[in-house]
Design a protein around this motif. Structure first.
Motif, short mmCIF file in Angstrom:
data_model
loop_
_atom_site.label_atom_id
_atom_site.label_comp_id
_atom_site.label_asym_id
_atom_site.label_seq_id
_atom_site.Cartn_x
_atom_site.Cartn_y
_atom_site.Cartn_z
N ILE A 1 0.85 -1.20 0.00
CA ILE A 1 0.00 0.00 0.00
C ILE A 1 0.88 1.25 0.00
CG2 ILE A 1 -1.59 1.39 1.40
CD1 ILE A 1 -2.93 -1.27 2.24
N LEU A 2 1.89 1.26 0.87
CA LEU A 2 2.80 2.40 0.94
C LEU A 2 3.46 2.64 -0.41
CD1 LEU A 2 4.39 4.57 2.47
CD2 LEU A 2 5.99 2.77 3.19
N GLU A 3 3.97 1.59 -1.02
CA GLU A 3 4.64 1.70 -2.32
C GLU A 3 3.68 2.24 -3.38
OE1 GLU A 3 7.32 -1.14 -5.20
OE2 GLU A 3 5.68 -2.08 -4.10
N TYR A 4 2.46 1.71 -3.43
CA TYR A 4 1.50 2.14 -4.45
C TYR A 4 1.10 3.60 -4.24
CZ TYR A 4 -2.07 1.56 -8.00
OH TYR A 4 -2.82 1.67 -9.15
N LEU A 5 0.89 3.99 -2.99
CA LEU A 5 0.55 5.39 -2.72
C LEU A 5 1.70 6.32 -3.08
CD1 LEU A 5 -1.39 5.08 0.67
CD2 LEU A 5 -2.36 5.54 -1.60
N LEU A 6 2.92 5.89 -2.80
CA LEU A 6 4.10 6.67 -3.17
C LEU A 6 4.22 6.87 -4.67
CD1 LEU A 6 6.96 5.31 -0.91
CD2 LEU A 6 6.34 7.69 -1.22
N PRO B 1 -5.16 11.17 -5.64
CA PRO B 1 -5.76 10.24 -4.67
C PRO B 1 -5.95 8.85 -5.31
CG PRO B 1 -7.07 12.25 -4.89
CD PRO B 1 -6.05 12.26 -5.99
N VAL B 2 -5.78 7.82 -4.50
CA VAL B 2 -5.96 6.43 -4.95
C VAL B 2 -7.17 5.87 -4.21
CG1 VAL B 2 -4.94 4.13 -5.01
CG2 VAL B 2 -3.49 6.15 -5.36
N SER B 3 -8.14 5.38 -4.98
CA SER B 3 -9.38 4.88 -4.37
C SER B 3 -9.16 3.53 -3.69
CB SER B 3 -10.46 4.73 -5.45
OG SER B 3 -10.14 3.66 -6.31
N LYS B 4 -10.11 3.18 -2.80
CA LYS B 4 -10.06 1.87 -2.15
C LYS B 4 -10.16 0.76 -3.20
CE LYS B 4 -13.06 1.10 0.95
NZ LYS B 4 -14.13 1.00 1.95
N LEU C 1 -6.77 0.31 -4.85
CA LEU C 1 -5.86 -0.39 -3.94
C LEU C 1 -6.20 -1.87 -3.86
CD1 LEU C 1 -5.34 2.08 -0.95
CD2 LEU C 1 -3.59 1.17 -2.48
N THR C 2 -7.49 -2.19 -3.81
CA THR C 2 -7.92 -3.59 -3.76
C THR C 2 -7.45 -4.33 -4.99
OG1 THR C 2 -9.87 -2.99 -2.45
CG2 THR C 2 -9.94 -5.11 -3.58
N GLU C 3 -7.62 -3.72 -6.17
CA GLU C 3 -7.17 -4.36 -7.41
C GLU C 3 -5.67 -4.55 -7.42
OE1 GLU C 3 -8.56 -2.10 -10.76
OE2 GLU C 3 -10.66 -2.36 -10.19
N HIS C 4 -4.93 -3.61 -6.85
CA HIS C 4 -3.48 -3.71 -6.81
C HIS C 4 -3.02 -4.80 -5.85
CE1 HIS C 4 0.71 -2.58 -6.84
NE2 HIS C 4 0.68 -2.48 -5.53
N LEU C 5 -3.70 -4.93 -4.73
CA LEU C 5 -3.27 -5.87 -3.69
C LEU C 5 -3.69 -7.31 -3.93
CD1 LEU C 5 -3.95 -3.79 -0.46
CD2 LEU C 5 -1.74 -4.31 -1.49
N THR D 1 -6.56 11.09 3.93
CA THR D 1 -7.81 10.62 3.34
C THR D 1 -8.41 11.79 2.56
OG1 THR D 1 -8.20 9.10 5.17
CG2 THR D 1 -10.11 9.69 3.82
N VAL D 2 -8.67 11.55 1.28
CA VAL D 2 -9.30 12.57 0.44
C VAL D 2 -10.76 12.18 0.32
CG1 VAL D 2 -9.28 13.73 -1.80
CG2 VAL D 2 -7.13 12.88 -0.81
N ARG D 3 -11.61 12.94 0.98
CA ARG D 3 -13.03 12.61 1.10
C ARG D 3 -13.65 12.29 -0.26
NH1 ARG D 3 -15.41 15.48 5.36
NH2 ARG D 3 -16.34 13.69 6.33
N GLY D 4 -14.25 11.10 -0.36
CA GLY D 4 -14.94 10.68 -1.57
C GLY D 4 -14.03 10.20 -2.69
N GLN D 5 -12.70 10.23 -2.48
CA GLN D 5 -11.78 9.85 -3.55
C GLN D 5 -10.81 8.74 -3.16
OE1 GLN D 5 -9.95 13.18 -5.62
NE2 GLN D 5 -11.50 14.52 -4.75
N GLY D 6 -10.40 8.71 -1.89
CA GLY D 6 -9.48 7.66 -1.48
C GLY D 6 -8.38 8.20 -0.59
N TYR D 7 -7.15 7.73 -0.85
CA TYR D 7 -6.00 8.06 -0.02
C TYR D 7 -4.90 8.66 -0.89
CZ TYR D 7 -8.41 4.73 2.97
OH TYR D 7 -9.36 4.07 3.69
#
Length: 178
Positions: A110-115, A121-124, A127-131, A165-171
């Motif tokens: 998760i850290l790597e993908y967000l970086l 913003p990256v949606s939940k 992230l689920t598809e990536h993980l 957390t970006v409201r309505g968009q993800g992280y």
């Protein structure tokens, strides 16, 4: 530059030829669904430095880009530094002042993908598809729990709030200067 051969108004090979004719000497990687040897030869002959056929793994794309940078003097590094936080993408290790942060594989991913996607913003769901490779329950709160644990570990170790957390968009990963 990462160029697809099947562009809507002009072929990618023609774009590359024009860049090279104009004296542009940046690195060019062709990313396309066209995988026959003739297309590869034409692309490389036009001035591309590398060629990757779809479908591909994102990790392979990143490694090819880093290899291009190394080969042409840019020394791409898999180590990212943010104040006291150091993240080694190759070793899958995060440290603060040379002390390891104990992250699970999912937390590190998760850290790597967000970086790597810190500009947006990256949606939940993303992230689920990536993980998870298989179809996973998208209504699950597992991502929220993992991000919460990761956020807590980073804040404890770095004394910085790095995941917003970006409201309505993800992280989104925030660089300490933001």
């Amino acid at each position: 530059a990462v160029v697809d051969l099947g562009l809507p108004k002009i072929e990618g090979v023609e774009v590359i030829r024009r860049w090279r004719k104009a004296g542009r000497d940046f690195h060019i990687l062709i990313l396309t669904a066209r995988g026959n040897w003739q297309d590869k030869v034409e692309g490389m002959d036009a001035g591309a430095d590398d060629y990757l056929v779809k479908p591909f793994h994102v990790e392979e794309l990143f490694e090819r880009i880093k290899a291009l940078l190394r080969r042409f003097g840019g020394q791409a590094s898999s180590v990212l530094k943010f104040e006291t936080l150091t993240i080694d993408l190759s070793a899958k290790q995060a440290t603060v002042n040379d002390s390891a942060i104990d992250l699970t594989a999912f937390e590190f991913n998760i850290l790597e993908y967000l970086l790597l996607n810190s500009e947006r913003p990256v949606s939940k769901a993303e992230l689920t598809e990536h993980l998870y490779e298989q179809d996973y329950d998208r209504d699950s709160n597992v991502i929220e729990v993992l991000v919460g644990r990761l956020r807590k570990k980073l804040e404890t170790a770095c004394k910085l709030s790095l995941i917003k957390t970006v409201r309505g968009q993800g992280y989104r990963f925030l660089h300490p200067s933001e």
